[in-house]
Write a protein that holds these residues in place. Structure first.
Motif, short mmCIF file in Angstrom:
data_model
loop_
_atom_site.label_atom_id
_atom_site.label_comp_id
_atom_site.label_asym_id
_atom_site.label_seq_id
_atom_site.Cartn_x
_atom_site.Cartn_y
_atom_site.Cartn_z
N GLU A 11 18.39 11.74 5.75
CA GLU A 11 18.34 11.52 7.20
C GLU A 11 16.96 11.08 7.68
O GLU A 11 16.83 10.49 8.75
N LEU A 12 15.92 11.35 6.91
CA LEU A 12 14.56 10.93 7.28
C LEU A 12 14.20 9.55 6.72
O LEU A 12 13.13 9.02 7.02
N GLY A 13 15.07 8.99 5.88
CA GLY A 13 14.77 7.70 5.25
C GLY A 13 14.10 7.85 3.90
O GLY A 13 13.53 6.90 3.38
N ILE A 14 14.16 9.04 3.31
CA ILE A 14 13.51 9.30 2.03
C ILE A 14 14.51 9.10 0.90
O ILE A 14 15.62 9.61 0.93
N TRP A 15 14.09 8.33 -0.10
CA TRP A 15 14.90 8.08 -1.29
C TRP A 15 14.41 8.99 -2.40
O TRP A 15 13.21 9.14 -2.63
N SER A 16 15.34 9.60 -3.12
CA SER A 16 15.01 10.41 -4.29
C SER A 16 15.25 9.57 -5.54
O SER A 16 16.39 9.22 -5.85
N PHE A 57 7.66 2.25 5.31
CA PHE A 57 7.48 1.89 6.72
C PHE A 57 6.58 0.66 6.77
O PHE A 57 5.97 0.28 5.78
N LYS A 58 6.52 0.03 7.93
CA LYS A 58 5.70 -1.17 8.08
C LYS A 58 4.56 -0.92 9.04
O LYS A 58 4.70 -0.14 10.00
N ASP A 59 3.44 -1.59 8.78
CA ASP A 59 2.36 -1.55 9.75
C ASP A 59 2.71 -2.52 10.87
O ASP A 59 3.78 -3.14 10.87
N ARG A 60 1.84 -2.66 11.86
CA ARG A 60 2.15 -3.47 13.03
C ARG A 60 2.20 -4.97 12.74
O ARG A 60 2.70 -5.74 13.54
N ASP A 61 1.73 -5.38 11.56
CA ASP A 61 1.83 -6.78 11.14
C ASP A 61 3.02 -7.03 10.24
O ASP A 61 3.27 -8.17 9.85
N GLY A 62 3.75 -5.99 9.87
CA GLY A 62 4.92 -6.14 9.01
C GLY A 62 4.67 -5.91 7.55
O GLY A 62 5.57 -6.08 6.72
N ASN A 63 3.44 -5.51 7.17
CA ASN A 63 3.15 -5.17 5.77
C ASN A 63 3.91 -3.91 5.39
O ASN A 63 3.92 -2.94 6.14
N LEU A 64 4.56 -3.92 4.23
CA LEU A 64 5.37 -2.79 3.79
C LEU A 64 4.49 -1.74 3.11
O LEU A 64 3.79 -2.03 2.13
N LEU A 65 4.54 -0.51 3.63
CA LEU A 65 3.74 0.61 3.15
C LEU A 65 4.70 1.73 2.72
O LEU A 65 5.87 1.72 3.08
N SER A 66 4.18 2.70 1.98
CA SER A 66 5.04 3.81 1.56
C SER A 66 4.27 5.12 1.49
O SER A 66 3.04 5.13 1.41
N VAL A 67 5.02 6.19 1.54
CA VAL A 67 4.52 7.52 1.22
C VAL A 67 5.43 8.07 0.15
O VAL A 67 6.64 7.84 0.17
N SER A 68 4.83 8.78 -0.82
CA SER A 68 5.65 9.31 -1.91
C SER A 68 5.13 10.66 -2.37
O SER A 68 3.96 10.97 -2.23
N GLN A 69 6.06 11.44 -2.89
CA GLN A 69 5.76 12.74 -3.45
C GLN A 69 6.28 12.74 -4.87
O GLN A 69 7.45 12.44 -5.12
N HIS A 70 5.41 13.07 -5.83
CA HIS A 70 5.80 13.05 -7.25
C HIS A 70 5.81 14.45 -7.82
O HIS A 70 5.09 15.28 -7.44
N LEU A 92 0.86 -1.19 0.00
CA LEU A 92 0.00 0.00 0.00
C LEU A 92 0.89 1.23 0.00
O LEU A 92 1.93 1.25 0.66
N GLY A 93 0.47 2.26 -0.71
CA GLY A 93 1.22 3.50 -0.72
C GLY A 93 0.31 4.69 -0.84
O GLY A 93 -0.79 4.60 -1.39
N TRP A 94 0.75 5.81 -0.31
CA TRP A 94 -0.01 7.06 -0.37
C TRP A 94 0.83 8.12 -1.07
O TRP A 94 2.02 8.28 -0.77
N GLN A 95 0.20 8.83 -2.01
CA GLN A 95 0.84 10.01 -2.60
C GLN A 95 0.51 11.18 -1.70
O GLN A 95 -0.66 11.42 -1.39
N VAL A 96 1.54 11.90 -1.29
CA VAL A 96 1.36 13.02 -0.38
C VAL A 96 1.93 14.28 -1.02
O VAL A 96 2.77 14.21 -1.91
N SER A 97 1.48 15.43 -0.57
CA SER A 97 1.95 16.68 -1.15
C SER A 97 3.33 17.08 -0.63
O SER A 97 4.08 17.76 -1.32
N ASP A 98 3.68 16.65 0.58
CA ASP A 98 4.98 16.99 1.17
C ASP A 98 5.48 15.78 1.95
O ASP A 98 5.07 15.54 3.09
N VAL A 99 6.35 14.99 1.33
CA VAL A 99 6.80 13.75 1.95
C VAL A 99 7.63 14.01 3.20
O VAL A 99 7.54 13.26 4.18
N ASP A 100 8.42 15.09 3.22
CA ASP A 100 9.23 15.40 4.41
C ASP A 100 8.33 15.64 5.63
O ASP A 100 8.56 15.08 6.70
N THR A 101 7.32 16.46 5.46
CA THR A 101 6.39 16.76 6.56
C THR A 101 5.64 15.50 6.98
O THR A 101 5.45 15.26 8.19
#
Length: 123
Positions: A95-100, A110-123, A64-73
């Motif tokens: 330093e925040l773990g963000i890849w360009s 990041f992972k949810d509490r069950d270990g599923n891999l999730l993401s946030v991204s800014q395009h 699962l992933g979410w597109q966000v307007s400001d990934v740093d925030t």
């Protein structure tokens, strides 16, 4: 055929109470319903069904992933809620773990509490 139909996302949990606390209280999704089969959330107009299962089979990729307007925030806000962002030794992340990405997109995982891999991204 399905282009005009709404997408439903699925992810699994073995502990619905823990998943509810994460998706509702940490990520801020609206809980629509819950029963013995699933928790159902509204993810900005997309239905997310967190299926209750006996055993998780984790995918080695983002589920699962979410597109966000400001990934740093977003990363800072989730970090303040005790979300731990993944670090990959083969990938140059800030330093925040963000890849360009070469495309200019910025992604953090990041992972949810069950270990599923999730993401946030800014395009």
């Amino acid at each position: 055929m399905l282009a005009s139909s709404k997408l439903v996302g699925f992810v699994a949990t073995t502990d619905p109470s823990r998943a509810k606390a994460f998706y509702r209280d940490v990520l801020g999704l609206l809980l629509i319903s819950e029963d013995e089969y699933a928790l159902v959330f509204d993810a900005h107009g997309t239905m997310l069904r967190v299926a209750i299962v006996g055993e998780i089979v984790l995918a080695p990729y983002t589920v699962l992933g979410w597109q966000v307007s400001d990934v740093d925030t977003t990363v800072r806000g989730l970090t303040a809620k005790a979300v731990k962002f993944e670090r990959y030794p083969w990938m140059e992340q800030n330093e925040l773990g963000i890849w360009s990405a070469p495309s200019g997109a910025k992604v953090a995982w990041f992972k949810d509490r069950d270990g599923n891999l999730l993401s946030v991204s800014q395009h």
